[in-house]
Design a protein around this motif. Structure first.
Motif, PDB file in Angstrom:
ATOM      1  N   VAL A 135       0.845  -1.184   0.000  1.00  0.00           N
ATOM      2  CA  VAL A 135       0.000   0.000   0.000  1.00  0.00           C
ATOM      3  C   VAL A 135       0.883   1.238   0.000  1.00  0.00           C
ATOM      4  CG1 VAL A 135      -1.969  -1.101   1.105  1.00  0.00           C
ATOM      5  CG2 VAL A 135      -0.236  -0.074   2.519  1.00  0.00           C
ATOM      6  N   ASN A 136       0.491   2.229  -0.785  1.00  0.00           N
ATOM      7  CA  ASN A 136       1.252   3.464  -0.856  1.00  0.00           C
ATOM      8  C   ASN A 136       0.484   4.610  -0.200  1.00  0.00           C
ATOM      9  OD1 ASN A 136      -0.762   3.705  -2.731  1.00  0.00           O
ATOM     10  ND2 ASN A 136       0.536   4.489  -4.369  1.00  0.00           N
ATOM     11  N   ILE A 143      -7.980   8.780  -0.689  1.00  0.00           N
ATOM     12  CA  ILE A 143      -8.017   7.590  -1.547  1.00  0.00           C
ATOM     13  C   ILE A 143      -9.312   7.538  -2.349  1.00  0.00           C
ATOM     14  CG2 ILE A 143      -6.512   6.181  -0.080  1.00  0.00           C
ATOM     15  CD1 ILE A 143      -9.075   4.902   1.050  1.00  0.00           C
ATOM     16  N   ARG A 144      -9.290   6.701  -3.381  1.00  0.00           N
ATOM     17  CA  ARG A 144     -10.483   6.449  -4.203  1.00  0.00           C
ATOM     18  C   ARG A 144     -10.849   4.982  -4.023  1.00  0.00           C
ATOM     19  NH1 ARG A 144     -11.456   9.104  -8.719  1.00  0.00           N
ATOM     20  NH2 ARG A 144      -9.245   9.418  -9.159  1.00  0.00           N
ATOM     21  N   SER A 153     -15.924   6.541  -4.922  1.00  0.00           N
ATOM     22  CA  SER A 153     -16.020   7.496  -3.815  1.00  0.00           C
ATOM     23  C   SER A 153     -14.616   7.959  -3.441  1.00  0.00           C
ATOM     24  CB  SER A 153     -16.668   6.858  -2.586  1.00  0.00           C
ATOM     25  OG  SER A 153     -17.984   6.468  -2.864  1.00  0.00           O
ATOM     26  N   ILE A 154     -14.508   9.226  -3.082  1.00  0.00           N
ATOM     27  CA  ILE A 154     -13.241   9.787  -2.616  1.00  0.00           C
ATOM     28  C   ILE A 154     -13.377   9.969  -1.107  1.00  0.00           C
ATOM     29  CG2 ILE A 154     -11.627  11.721  -2.803  1.00  0.00           C
ATOM     30  CD1 ILE A 154     -11.988  10.189  -5.444  1.00  0.00           C
ATOM     31  N   CYS A 155     -12.403   9.485  -0.350  1.00  0.00           N
ATOM     32  CA  CYS A 155     -12.477   9.566   1.105  1.00  0.00           C
ATOM     33  C   CYS A 155     -11.071   9.612   1.699  1.00  0.00           C
ATOM     34  CB  CYS A 155     -13.288   8.413   1.677  1.00  0.00           C
ATOM     35  SG  CYS A 155     -12.962   6.828   0.928  1.00  0.00           S
ATOM     36  N   GLN A 186      -9.199  -2.753  -2.404  1.00  0.00           N
ATOM     37  CA  GLN A 186     -10.362  -2.048  -2.912  1.00  0.00           C
ATOM     38  C   GLN A 186     -10.131  -0.554  -3.066  1.00  0.00           C
ATOM     39  OE1 GLN A 186     -13.294  -3.808   0.079  1.00  0.00           O
ATOM     40  NE2 GLN A 186     -14.586  -3.421  -1.695  1.00  0.00           N
ATOM     41  N   VAL A 187      -8.974  -0.058  -2.630  1.00  0.00           N
ATOM     42  CA  VAL A 187      -8.734   1.386  -2.678  1.00  0.00           C
ATOM     43  C   VAL A 187      -7.379   1.692  -3.286  1.00  0.00           C
ATOM     44  CG1 VAL A 187     -10.194   1.819  -0.655  1.00  0.00           C
ATOM     45  CG2 VAL A 187      -7.766   1.442  -0.339  1.00  0.00           C
ATOM     46  N   GLU A 188      -7.239   2.930  -3.783  1.00  0.00           N
ATOM     47  CA  GLU A 188      -5.955   3.401  -4.283  1.00  0.00           C
ATOM     48  C   GLU A 188      -5.757   4.851  -3.884  1.00  0.00           C
ATOM     49  OE1 GLU A 188      -5.756   3.369  -8.557  1.00  0.00           O
ATOM     50  OE2 GLU A 188      -7.308   4.896  -8.771  1.00  0.00           O
TER      51      GLU A 188
END
Length: 190
Positions: A135-136, A143-144, A153-155, A186-188
């Protein structure tokens, strides 16, 4: 020759209801031919469910993916170029598996080249693996969400649980912020 290659998981397609028979036949073949170093594991994903029959609850194991068997083997299938031929050992291995009673073939986009399952795909199938996604992002990162009901979603990352490989974020729904737990995959980071 097998020592320099890493074992990878592949998916074999079988006739429905033949999964256990295919596993048994392959295990016998492995034992008879001394191929334990090449074919390292055969797995049929199952899940425990409660079946109600005649008003009584009965725990049973049900196949998660009927008609499919996972097999962990050492081969050069995944390193072949588009027009390359597999080695004689890999051809023999492929023939042995493909001609086991009940097997219809490997799951692949190319009928002549089986493709391994990635560690991410194994995790998505609920199969334990020692792979840990890199993870970065960290707590406070924006993250998206890539997949699931909150895709796009952006959070902001509130917490990270490396043991469970999850992040806690707050997503705005119906005008309120709601805490949601998502897998690392599930996120980036944006």
């Amino acid at each position: 020759m097998a020592e320099d290659k890493k074992a990878k998981w592949y998916v074999i397609h079988t006739y429905s209801g033949y999964e256990n028979k295919v596993k048994t036949l392959l295990e016998k073949t492995i034992a008879n031919r001394g191929m334990q170093d090449v074919i390292q594991d055969i797995y049929i994903p199952t899940e425990d469910i409660i079946e109600i029959k005649d008003g009584k609850k009965k725990p049973i194991k049900r196949k998660k993916y009927p008609g499919y068997v996972l097999i962990k083997l050492v081969s050069g299938f995944d390193t072949l170029g588009r027009d390359e031929e597999p080695s004689a050992g890999d051809k023999e291995l492929w023939y042995l598996i493909r001609n086991t009673r009940g097997v219809t073939g490997f799951v692949s986009t190319n009928p002549n080249k089986p493709l391994p399952i990635t560690e991410q795909e194994l995790m998505a199938m609920g199969i334990e693996t020692d792979w840990v996604p890199e993870v970065n992002y960290e707590v406070g990162s924006t993250i998206r969400v890539l997949s699931g009901p909150f895709a796009d979603s952006i959070c902001t990352v509130e917490e990270m649980n490396k043991e469970k490989q999850q992040v806690k974020v707050k997503i705005t729904m119906f005008g309120r912020e709601t805490p949601v737990y998502l897998d690392f995959t599930q996120v980036e980071k944006i």
